[in-house]
Design an enzyme around this catalytic site. Structure first.
Site, PDB file in Angstrom:
ATOM      1  CG  ASN A   1       7.794  26.570  46.676  1.00 38.34           C
ATOM      2  OD1 ASN A   1       6.583  26.643  46.504  1.00 38.34           O
ATOM      3  ND2 ASN A   1       8.334  26.611  47.879  1.00 38.34           N
TER       4      ASN A   1
ATOM      5  NE  ARG B   1      -3.528  32.924  44.143  1.00 43.22           N
ATOM      6  CZ  ARG B   1      -2.973  32.847  42.941  1.00 43.22           C
ATOM      7  NH1 ARG B   1      -3.505  32.062  42.025  1.00 43.22           N
ATOM      8  NH2 ARG B   1      -1.888  33.550  42.653  1.00 43.22           N
TER       9      ARG B   1
ATOM     10  NE  ARG C   1       2.318  34.585  36.925  1.00 41.51           N
ATOM     11  CZ  ARG C   1       2.905  35.677  37.392  1.00 41.51           C
ATOM     12  NH1 ARG C   1       3.182  35.767  38.667  1.00 41.51           N
ATOM     13  NH2 ARG C   1       3.193  36.685  36.589  1.00 41.51           N
TER      14      ARG C   1
ATOM     15  CG  HIS D   1      -3.539  40.715  45.715  1.00 38.30           C
ATOM     16  ND1 HIS D   1      -2.884  40.960  46.911  1.00 38.30           N
ATOM     17  CD2 HIS D   1      -3.347  39.401  45.446  1.00 38.30           C
ATOM     18  CE1 HIS D   1      -2.324  39.841  47.335  1.00 38.30           C
ATOM     19  NE2 HIS D   1      -2.590  38.878  46.478  1.00 38.30           N
TER      20      HIS D   1
ATOM     21  CE1 TYR E   1      -1.316  28.271  51.206  1.00 31.81           C
ATOM     22  CE2 TYR E   1      -2.047  30.332  50.251  1.00 31.81           C
ATOM     23  CZ  TYR E   1      -1.503  29.082  50.099  1.00 31.81           C
ATOM     24  OH  TYR E   1      -1.132  28.645  48.860  1.00 31.81           O
TER      25      TYR E   1
ATOM     26  NE  ARG F   1       5.785  32.720  52.207  1.00 32.81           N
ATOM     27  CZ  ARG F   1       4.760  33.141  51.473  1.00 32.81           C
ATOM     28  NH1 ARG F   1       3.632  33.446  52.064  1.00 32.81           N
ATOM     29  NH2 ARG F   1       4.856  33.268  50.180  1.00 32.81           N
TER      30      ARG F   1
ATOM     31  CG  HIS G   1      -0.999  34.405  52.625  1.00 30.11           C
ATOM     32  ND1 HIS G   1      -2.243  34.978  52.444  1.00 30.11           N
ATOM     33  CD2 HIS G   1      -0.415  34.412  51.409  1.00 30.11           C
ATOM     34  CE1 HIS G   1      -2.399  35.306  51.166  1.00 30.11           C
ATOM     35  NE2 HIS G   1      -1.301  34.989  50.515  1.00 30.11           N
TER      36      HIS G   1
END
Length: 718
Positions: free
Chosen positions: A50, A383, A413, A443, A476, A572, A600
């Site tokens: 992270n 993704r 990204r 997204h 997730y 979160r 998530h």
């Protein structure tokens, strides 16, 4: 309070500092003595990963702003330069806590439980030293590329996040000769953790390891035979990886992104990590050649790049120190059913990952690719996994003559390269591929299947809060909904027409889209609760998301709180809102759950004067999601599914094991149980999903079967 007063910077927390608090919550799991030892190693590794990304993206972005002379203040009233000054100190303190956790808590426990680290090569016994030297000669030496620096060989380009060993050298026999520099990259193609004989007189006791860089450092003189090695120390740099893409000028977005990805490897150094006690002359040289300031240097007491602990987590023979791996439960609605479309026709289906399997989502695309009645498949991909079954199914659908349209977001990204590969594969298969929209990231998570049926064309839609990634769907927590609602089907068609062309319908039925009006929709929903409260009808909002930092949304929440609306937030990560401020946020609570699965999902509940409304979304309450991305908010209207969503929210509000609660001073504290039974929402969801599957099996097994075998409708004897 007046709206202008609610925008006072004192009422907000800096986004980057809030993120560091999130990573500190992850680190608290590594420090939690109640957790299995190897689970603690995993969490410490995650904090390191992270922090790498934080430097590459967030610190890198702030450095760009400072270099460009950008001085606009953030939500908390800090300029980019002021943020950098604060963050340099905060990240140094965080790194010190990481290594204190590693050295003082985890290493001793590893030794006690049969796993010993030889931390320095000087500590090797004679037998271990011979083993290390032989290992170097046979496995490592042929792979290494030592690089010297002199007048004919400039300082080499050190790649982002690679582990290297820097050395100061002097020609043998020439004490007056100038000191020279050389470096060698620790090869990532070799295991970093090397098992060596235990120091026990030849008997194998426990499990002893040493890190690869220590073996190389021990043998580094063999790489520079004509030189004396004055000192050698590992070092690692983190580079600015924030891509600068001028989409308006780019003739081909795919080629432009490919070009920028290559630049990422050589971006400006924003952090230099070295081991504590490294030679100051070597450190000064590295700073000069890498254009790093002393404030960018992190001297750490231990091995660089703690992400190696994830490899340690996977060592065989230590299963008792890991939690049993959870296997997602089947989704009861689809068990024993051949046609996924027939199931969806009976009613909307809610999926809760990873507690329930992601397989129905994959099967949805697979069945559509083979079904002769399916005419078209349209999907957004942000993704996907490295060997994605969804990509394979889409390619198969195109080869089977279906009309397949896929929006592959190239600007996701750190997944840009992966997505470029998939985009080209899909194009070769005959899919129509869209590379996102200029100036926006797509997204949203949506799939549309158009099917010809006896009563006409029917549209089947999957909407989700997570990515179409079968690998992360096991890690997730996300929710998804499958529906053949005519209203949502019409909206889904409109979404894809907008993405592929310039068509926008005059009105929408159920879906709300960013950047068009999703933010206004959220503000309207919050405002409605405020009006209910002012009219004496009460008001209640429960909102679960990853991050909250949009000032307009926070102002609306502050106004709702002032009106008496009860606001319970489950956030979160980043949260720029402050709680418990007198006259502003006394009715707001914020909690963050950090557990085995990464939270998530985005779920929103609005009481609406006794007529509750539930929504799920791909969007967080962040400016980038609401203003600079294509996002979707979808309602969940089936009472049975609403009940499931409320159970998710209520369970997380009850959690007293993994929940951290935001305090008035901006810190987070673990929930105090005060004699209550421990309740972990994630563990409860795992149990419930498995029990639901077992109950269905039991119900199926209790069905009376006469002597003659009955074949379920749609199946044959075979």
């Amino acid at each position: 309070m007046q709206k202008t007063e609610l925008t006072d910077t004192k009422l907000y927390t800096n986004r980057e500092l809030s993120w560091l608090l999130f990573n500190k919550r992850v680190l608290s799991e590594a420090r939690d003595r109640q957790l299995a030892l190897f689970e603690r190693l995993k969490f410490l590794s995650i904090t390191a990963s992270n922090l790498d990304e934080f430097f590459m993206v967030r610190i890198g972005s702030l450095v760009d702003m400072v270099n460009a002379g950008y001085e606009k203040k953030d939500i908390a009233g800090l300029t980019p330069k002021e943020q950098l000054l604060v963050l340099k100190k905060a990240t140094q303190d965080f790194a010190a806590l990481q290594y204190a956790t590693y050295n003082r808590m985890l290493l001793p426990l590893l030794r006690e439980n049969g796993l010993s680290f030889v931390e320095r090569h000087e500590e090797l016994t004679a037998e271990q030293g011979r083993f290390a030297d032989n290992y170097f000669e046979e496995n490592v030496y042929p792979v290494l590329t030592p690089m010297a620096v002199d007048s004919s060989r400039p300082f080499p380009l050190i790649r982002n996040k690679t582990l290297n060993i820097g050395a100061l050298l002097r020609k043998k026999g020439e004490k007056e000769a100038e000191t020279e520099f050389a470096t060698v990259q620790v090869p990532s193609v070799l295991p970093r953790i090397v098992r060596i004989p235990a120091a026990s007189g030849g008997k194998e006791v426990g499990y002893t390891v040493i890190l690869l860089e220590e073996i190389i450092e021990r043998n580094i003189s063999r790489l520079f035979l004509n030189y004396d090695v004055l000192c050698a120390h590992p070092f690692r740099i983190t580079r600015n990886a924030d891509l600068e893409i001028d989409e308006d000028e780019a003739e081909d977005l795919l080629l432009e992104i490919e070009k920028q990805i290559k630049k990422r490897r050589w971006g400006q150094a924003v952090r230099l990590e070295v081991e504590k006690g490294a030679d100051k002359g070597l450190l000064k040289l590295l700073c000069r050649e890498l254009s790093a300031s002393w404030e960018d240097v992190f001297e750490v007491e231990g091995p660089l790049d703690l992400t190696f602990l994830m490899k340690l987590y996977g060592l065989e023979g230590f299963e008792r120190f890991r939690e049993p791996k959870y296997t997602p439960a089947p989704v009861p609605e689809f068990e024993g059913q051949e046609s996924i479309f027939e199931v969806i026709k009976k009613g909307d289906v809610l999926l809760h990952h990873p507690y329930q399997s992601f397989a129905p989502v994959v099967d949805f695309i697979r069945q559509a690719s083979r079904d002769p009645d399916v005419l078209a498949i349209k999907q957004t991909l942000y993704r996907v996994s490295g060997n994605s079954p969804i990509i394979a199914a889409l390619a198969q659908a195109a080869e089977n003559g279906k009309q397949v349209s896929v929006l592959v977001e190239l600007k996701a990204r750190f997944d840009e390269e992966n997505n470029i590969v998939w985009a080209r594969k899909l194009e070769k298969a005959g899919c129509h591929v869209i590379y996102g929209l200029v100036g926006l990231k797509t997204h949203s998570k949506i799939t549309l299947v158009v099917r010809r049926e006896e009563d006409g064309i029917r549209r089947y839609v999957h909407l989700g809060t997570g990515n179409y990634n079968d690998a992360t769907a096991k890690l997730y927590t996300d929710v998804g909904m499958m529906t053949c609602s005519e209203a949502i089907g019409e909206d889904a068609t409109a979404v894809f027409n907008m993405l592929s062309g310039y068509s926008e319908p005059r009105s929408w039925n159920k879906l709300s889209l960013a950047p068009l009006w999703l933010k206004d929709r959220f503000l309207s929903l919050i405002g409605r609760e405020t009006e209910h409260a002012r009219a004496g009808r009460g008001g209640h909002i429960v909102a679960k998301m990853n991050s909250l930092c949009d000032r307009d949304v926070i102002v609306a929440l502050y106004e709702a709180s002032c009106a008496g609306v009860k606001i319970e937030l489950i956030v979160r990560g980043i949260c720029c809102l402050k709680v418990g401020v007198p006259g502003v946020s006394e009715n707001i609570t914020v909690r963050s759950l950090v557990g085995n699965f990464l939270e998530h999902a985005r779920i929103f509940y609005f009481e609406n004067g006794g007529r509750p409304e539930y929504y799920c979304s791909s969007a967080d309450w962040m400016p980038r999601n609401l203003e600079r991305r294509v996002e979707i908010l979808f309602p969940v209207e089936d009472p049975a599914l609403q009940k499931k969503l409320w159970h998710i929210l209520d369970s997380q509000l009850r959690d007293n094991v993994k929940a951290h609660v935001l305090q008035r001073d901006g810190s987070y504290e673990k929930v105090k149980r005060r004699g209550k039974e421990p309740y972990c929402a994630q563990e409860a969801f795992c149990r419930e999903a498995q029990e639901e599957g077992r109950r269905k099996e039991a119900r199926d097994s209790r069905v009376f079967v006469p002597e003659t075998h009955i074949v379920p409708e749609g199946e044959d004897e075979n």
